[in-house]
Design a protein around this motif. Structure first.
Motif, PDB file in Angstrom:
ATOM      1  N   VAL A  27       3.601 -78.182  19.037  1.00 19.55           N
ATOM      2  CA  VAL A  27       4.012 -79.148  18.027  1.00 19.55           C
ATOM      3  C   VAL A  27       2.949 -80.235  17.896  1.00 19.55           C
ATOM      4  O   VAL A  27       2.297 -80.690  18.876  1.00 19.55           O
ATOM      5  N   ASP A  76      11.816 -80.373  21.443  1.00 14.11           N
ATOM      6  CA  ASP A  76      10.871 -79.355  20.718  1.00 14.11           C
ATOM      7  C   ASP A  76       9.477 -79.517  21.321  1.00 14.11           C
ATOM      8  O   ASP A  76       8.701 -78.437  20.935  1.00 14.11           O
ATOM      9  N   CYS A  77       9.064 -80.406  21.903  1.00  7.91           N
ATOM     10  CA  CYS A  77       7.949 -80.707  22.410  1.00  7.91           C
ATOM     11  C   CYS A  77       7.761 -79.798  23.951  1.00  7.91           C
ATOM     12  O   CYS A  77       6.657 -80.033  24.363  1.00  7.91           O
TER      13      CYS A  77
END
Ligand code: AMP
Length: 192
Positions: A27, A76-77
């Protein structure tokens, strides 16, 4: 994987970071993009940041660290991040380390993208011409200030990371694909 792309404005950090999101599933965390989003959304942070950014100065460390802390902890990271335009000061680098220690992580790679600064003005002007949305800070006058800030505040973090043996250098003057290949060699442990 925590990867930091470091280098002066216009060197191509954003371009390479964006490519790595596709090829490596990482990301991209760009503090500049986050600030521009805040401006576009008309938030209080955006209003405060706008004049600072237009002058080519740095937004306060605590604001930047707060933004990064919020993003780094989001699910999401979990696979890893590319930090683009952050850290920009020693305080930010130290703040990042503290955050990562708490998460049981550490910086894996710092890639310093080097460029002949005489051609940066051309690149920035080209970016302004090609982009749909012209950045208020993409002009030669502000570029000069941003370069000065880079040398005074950001370049000193290179020795900070060099001590940990994490810094690799890439020639950012090469064509985009060659820069990408050089970064891939570093990330695959094939450099040198
Ligand atoms: P960039 O898109 O990374 O070139 O950032 C554009 C502008 O946003 C910079 O010139 C600063 O005014 C501000 N900015 C972005 N990232 C940071 C940061 N890590 N620390 C302080 N200011 C930042």
């Amino acid at each position: 994987m925590i990867l930091i792309l470091l280098g002066p404005p216009g060197v191509g950090k954003g371009t390479q970071a964006s490519r790595l999101t596709k090829t490596r599933g990482l990301v991209q965390l760009s503090t500049g993009d986050m600030l521009r989003e805040a401006i576009a959304n008309g938030t209080e942070l955006g209003r405060k940041a706008k004049s600072i950014m237009d002058e080519g100065k740095l937004v306060a460390d605590d604001i930047i660290l707060g933004m990064i802390a919020e993003r780094l902890s989001s699910p999401d990271c979990a696979n890893g991040v590319i930090l683009d335009g952050f850290p920009r000061t020693i305080e930010q680098a130290k703040g990042l380390d503290t955050m990562l220690v708490e998460m049981g992580l550490s910086v894996n790679h710092v890639i310093e993208m080097q460029v002949d600064e005489n051609i940066l003005a051309d690149r920035i002007l080209k970016r302004a011409q090609e982009s749909e949305q012209v950045r208020d800070d993409d002009n030669v006058e502000v570029l000069k200030k941003r370069l000065k800030v880079y040398h005074e505040n950001t370049a000193p973090i290179i020795p900070y990371y060099k001590d940990g043996g994490k810094v690799s250098v890439v020639d950012g003057m090469q064509p985009i694909e060659d820069v990408a290949a050089a970064i891939d060699r570093i990330l695959n442990g094939q450099e040198g």
